[in-house]
Design a protein around this motif. Structure first.
Motif, PDB file in Angstrom:
ATOM      1  N   LEU A  98      80.584  37.060 -30.060  1.00 12.34           N
ATOM      2  CA  LEU A  98      80.742  37.162 -28.614  1.00 12.34           C
ATOM      3  C   LEU A  98      79.643  38.030 -28.011  1.00 12.34           C
ATOM      4  CD1 LEU A  98      82.231  36.965 -25.884  1.00 12.34           C
ATOM      5  CD2 LEU A  98      83.723  38.828 -26.671  1.00 12.34           C
ATOM      6  N   ILE A  99      79.424  39.185 -28.609  1.00  9.42           N
ATOM      7  CA  ILE A  99      78.424  40.116 -28.088  1.00  9.42           C
ATOM      8  C   ILE A  99      77.022  39.507 -28.199  1.00  9.42           C
ATOM      9  CG2 ILE A  99      77.332  42.366 -28.462  1.00  9.42           C
ATOM     10  CD1 ILE A  99      80.094  43.379 -29.394  1.00  9.42           C
ATOM     11  N   ALA A 100      76.733  38.897 -29.356  1.00  8.16           N
ATOM     12  CA  ALA A 100      75.404  38.314 -29.572  1.00  8.16           C
ATOM     13  C   ALA A 100      75.133  37.177 -28.587  1.00  8.16           C
ATOM     14  CB  ALA A 100      75.277  37.818 -31.008  1.00  8.16           C
ATOM     15  N   SER A 101      76.127  36.301 -28.380  1.00  6.22           N
ATOM     16  CA  SER A 101      75.946  35.174 -27.465  1.00  6.22           C
ATOM     17  C   SER A 101      75.794  35.653 -26.028  1.00  6.22           C
ATOM     18  CB  SER A 101      77.135  34.213 -27.577  1.00  6.22           C
ATOM     19  OG  SER A 101      77.205  33.648 -28.863  1.00  6.22           O
ATOM     20  N   TYR A 102      76.580  36.632 -25.658  1.00  9.21           N
ATOM     21  CA  TYR A 102      76.489  37.162 -24.295  1.00  9.21           C
ATOM     22  C   TYR A 102      75.139  37.840 -24.056  1.00  9.21           C
ATOM     23  CZ  TYR A 102      77.390  39.957 -20.142  1.00  9.21           C
ATOM     24  OH  TYR A 102      77.296  40.521 -18.895  1.00  9.21           O
ATOM     25  N   ASP A 103      74.698  38.645 -25.016  1.00 11.64           N
ATOM     26  CA  ASP A 103      73.408  39.334 -24.870  1.00 11.64           C
ATOM     27  C   ASP A 103      72.257  38.334 -24.788  1.00 11.64           C
ATOM     28  OD1 ASP A 103      74.649  41.759 -24.868  1.00 11.64           O
ATOM     29  OD2 ASP A 103      74.215  42.230 -26.973  1.00 11.64           O
ATOM     30  N   ALA A 104      72.323  37.257 -25.603  1.00 13.65           N
ATOM     31  CA  ALA A 104      71.271  36.245 -25.570  1.00 13.65           C
ATOM     32  C   ALA A 104      71.244  35.537 -24.220  1.00 13.65           C
ATOM     33  CB  ALA A 104      71.491  35.230 -26.696  1.00 13.65           C
ATOM     34  N   ALA A 105      72.428  35.229 -23.691  1.00 11.37           N
ATOM     35  CA  ALA A 105      72.503  34.572 -22.385  1.00 11.37           C
ATOM     36  C   ALA A 105      71.970  35.481 -21.284  1.00 11.37           C
ATOM     37  CB  ALA A 105      73.942  34.158 -22.094  1.00 11.37           C
ATOM     38  N   ARG A 106      72.334  36.763 -21.319  1.00  9.56           N
ATOM     39  CA  ARG A 106      71.883  37.694 -20.289  1.00  9.56           C
ATOM     40  C   ARG A 106      70.370  37.921 -20.378  1.00  9.56           C
ATOM     41  NH1 ARG A 106      74.626  43.541 -19.943  1.00  9.56           N
ATOM     42  NH2 ARG A 106      73.522  43.690 -21.943  1.00  9.56           N
ATOM     43  N   LYS A 107      69.841  37.908 -21.615  1.00  6.57           N
ATOM     44  CA  LYS A 107      68.401  38.061 -21.784  1.00  6.57           C
ATOM     45  C   LYS A 107      67.659  36.886 -21.167  1.00  6.57           C
ATOM     46  CE  LYS A 107      64.894  38.839 -25.348  1.00  6.57           C
ATOM     47  NZ  LYS A 107      64.625  38.983 -26.803  1.00  6.57           N
ATOM     48  N   TYR A 108      68.248  35.686 -21.288  1.00  5.92           N
ATOM     49  CA  TYR A 108      67.643  34.507 -20.666  1.00  5.92           C
ATOM     50  C   TYR A 108      67.700  34.608 -19.152  1.00  5.92           C
ATOM     51  CZ  TYR A 108      67.382  29.697 -18.937  1.00  5.92           C
ATOM     52  OH  TYR A 108      67.065  28.572 -18.220  1.00  5.92           O
TER      53      TYR A 108
END
Length: 600
Positions: A98-108
């Motif tokens: 969850l954290i990894a997917s959210y961080d990747a999305a926010r980075k995009y």
């Protein structure tokens, strides 16, 4: 008395401006109610991904279709999770994911949607869809993955997968974005532009809880997606299925071509795999597992494996000799085994007998005459000149270069020239005794199975071929296939020279490939045994039938299966009968091939 009006106007404008600035300050800084009201509704841009075109076989049977899948998208700025434990259980992910997917999305992007969970199945989507309203910033995007009603022709059809960063950098069309699916191999890659379709875009209003409030401005700015073009393949699914049944548990390849058109009827690379395994969310896991196998099931042998052609190449030598006037049907040589080993057969033999009995010493002597024509008094120079002239004639048969099949990663094979031997032996330090193994299709000569099937088509057509291809029509229209597949390629040998060669090939079956004989169907063929320094030799056979009006040309390679008259000839014969009659009259031969005990 001075006119005071301009001063009054200036003061009035100043006061009005001050009031407006004060109001604006209150709205933007002191009061956030307007911001909340604006955020209450947002415009969401949703890409409408098109369905890829369907793929059919030559008889209209469906080979590839689309299955819907769902990507869970996230807009990080709007995303809220109350009960984290419940969220993790619902979407079946770990806290770390969850954290990894959210961080990747926010980075995009914090405001643009990106993929949160990929390729959710229909069943999983049905389970979670009613709960999406509880999580602002999440919404579903529908896509599709490929599915195969019959698990055949995996190497020919290819597969799709997520586009790589390198492919994105090379994309000059600006069609793709990260996360898009693209053809990665086979026909899927070669015909990507035709199969992919055109994307559409929909703009919709959603509130802060992610609830769809309908299209923006009644869909005024929406564009509909356009499905990709349907492709009609030249593959005969029934023949393909039968061939894969025969090659089950073996290593090698089978390529069958319709000689008059160059259409590929069957393309088998063994071992093969179920194409359904490279679809959906398990793509990465399954690809890694397949790629790790020592048997290399992902390796596309018909166009990527190279082997010595063996005795099959003697037909090419015969035709070049006939065309150049160096050989005639009456040219006779003794089977002199001091030159090169051979099997028992009558001696001496003329050219017909040499083809029929696959006489190695005959071609040793004939090839010497083709190469050493005494155009130079220097033996080394004479061999160099002769080899280069001979090579140019061989290249016209579609060897030593890419044929141009509609698949990526086709290998060229090898027809060596003088520079090749200069590199290994030195200039002027090699002669005919160095290269004589080329006379019988051994040595440095390398071909692909596709090239060998194309040779069979050339022999069937008496001197020409069409570039082998897997496309038969686009949207049912044969005129839409690429023009290069409708060009007739002449090999530079007069048609009348093929008459004797065809007769000798038909007669050869009674000597070296009796298993290939089919009652009431005249087959012309040639066996080969490709030498393999790493184990048992490879079994090779090419053929075409019926001899007088060829409908199918075929090449079979079965690795480590020994003599060509066993494994390869038997397999080819069954494939020919299956295609021409749609039935098999020799069940015992079928059982022999399926069992695969060829060297005992």
């Amino acid at each position: 008395m001075n006119d005071q009006r301009p001063v009054a106007i200036i003061i009035f404008i100043f006061l009005v401006g001050l009031v407006l600035l004060t109001k604006l300050f209150m709205i933007q800084v002191m009061d956030d109610s307007f911001m909340k009201r604006a955020e209450r509704n947002a415009i969401q841009r949703v890409v409408d991904h098109p369905y890829r075109g369907l793929v059919y076989d030559r008889n209209g049977k469906l080979l590839v279709y689309n299955n819907p899948i769902f990507d869970l998208m996230i807009v990080p700025k709007e995303f809220e999770v109350g009960d984290t434990t419940r969220f993790l259980e619902l979407f079946k992910i770990s806290k770390e994911e969850l954290i990894a997917s959210y961080d990747a999305a926010r980075k995009y992007s914090s405001v643009k949607p990106s993929t949160f969970i990929k390729q959710i199945s229909t069943n999983e989507f049905a389970r979670i869809q009613d709960f999406l309203i509880d999580y602002p910033g999440l919404f579903i995007m529908t896509r599709s993955v490929r599915s195969y009603p019959e698990p055949v022709a995996a190497h020919a059809l290819g597969y799709i997968g997520e586009i790589s960063s390198r492919q994105l950098e090379r994309d000059s069309s600006d069609y793709y974005v990260q996360g898009d699916y693209v053809g990665l191999s086979g026909m899927e890659r070669f015909y990507e532009d035709q199969l992919r379709g055109e994307k559409g875009v929909k703009y919709k209003m959603v509130n802060v809880r992610g609830v769809d409030k309908g299209p923006f401005k009644d869909g005024e700015y929406d564009t509909a997606s356009v499905a990709g073009h349907n492709v009609n393949s030249s593959i005969d699914m029934d023949l393909q299925q039968y061939g894969e049944k025969l090659m089950m548990g073996k290593t090698g390849s089978v390529v069958a071509i319709e000689p008059k058109t160059g259409e590929i009827l069957s393309m088998i690379s063994a071992p093969f795999y179920d194409p359904n395994s490279l679809t959906g969310s398990d793509f990465g896991k399954n690809y890694t597992a397949l790629n790790a196998l020592e048997t290399k099931p992902l390796f596309n042998r018909p166009i990527m494996a190279t082997y010595p052609p063996g005795s099959i190449f003697k037909i090419v030598q015969s035709l070049i000799g006939l065309q150049e006037g160096i050989l005639t049907p009456e040219t006779t040589y003794a089977c002199n085994r001091s030159l090169v080993a051979c099997h028992n057969h009558p001696s001496p033999v003329n050219l017909f007998g040499a083809i029929r009995n696959s006489c190695n010493p005959y071609y040793h002597q004939a090839f010497r005459r083709i190469i050493n024509q005494e155009v130079s008094s220097n033996t080394y120079k004479d061999t160099e000149i002769g080899l280069n002239a001979w090579r140019e004639k061989v290249l016209k048969f579609g060897l030593g270069g890419e044929l141009g099949v509609d698949m990526p990663n086709e290998k060229k094979g090898l027809v060596p020239n003088s520079a090749y031997y200069d590199h290994y032996y030195g200039n002027g330090r090699w002669k005919y005794s160095t290269i004589y193994s080329l006379s019988i299709g051994q040595g440095e000569l390398l071909v692909t199975p596709l090239q060998m099937a194309n040779l069979a088509a050339i022999f069937a057509n008496k001197g020409y071929y069409y570039t082998p291809h897997l496309i038969r029509a686009i949207d049912g229209d044969k005129s839409k296939i690429p023009a290069e597949y409708q060009i007739k390629h002449e090999v530079g040998v007069d048609a009348h020279h093929f008459n004797m060669v065809q007769n000798a090939m038909a007669e050869a079956l009674y000597g070296t490939a009796q298993r290939a004989i089919i009652k009431d169907i005249e087959v012309a063929g040639k066996t080969g045994t490709a030498q393999n320094p790493h184990g048992e030799d490879h079994s090779v056979f090419i053929a075409f039938a019926p001899k007088e009006d060829p409908k199918i040309a075929i090449a079979v390679y079965v690795e480590n299966a020994g003599w060509g008259g066993r494994a390869a000839a038997s397999t080819a014969s069954l494939m020919i009968e299956k295609y021409l009659r749609d039935s098999i009259s020799r069940p015992e031969l079928e059982e022999y091939v399926i069992a695969g005990n060829f060297i005992y």
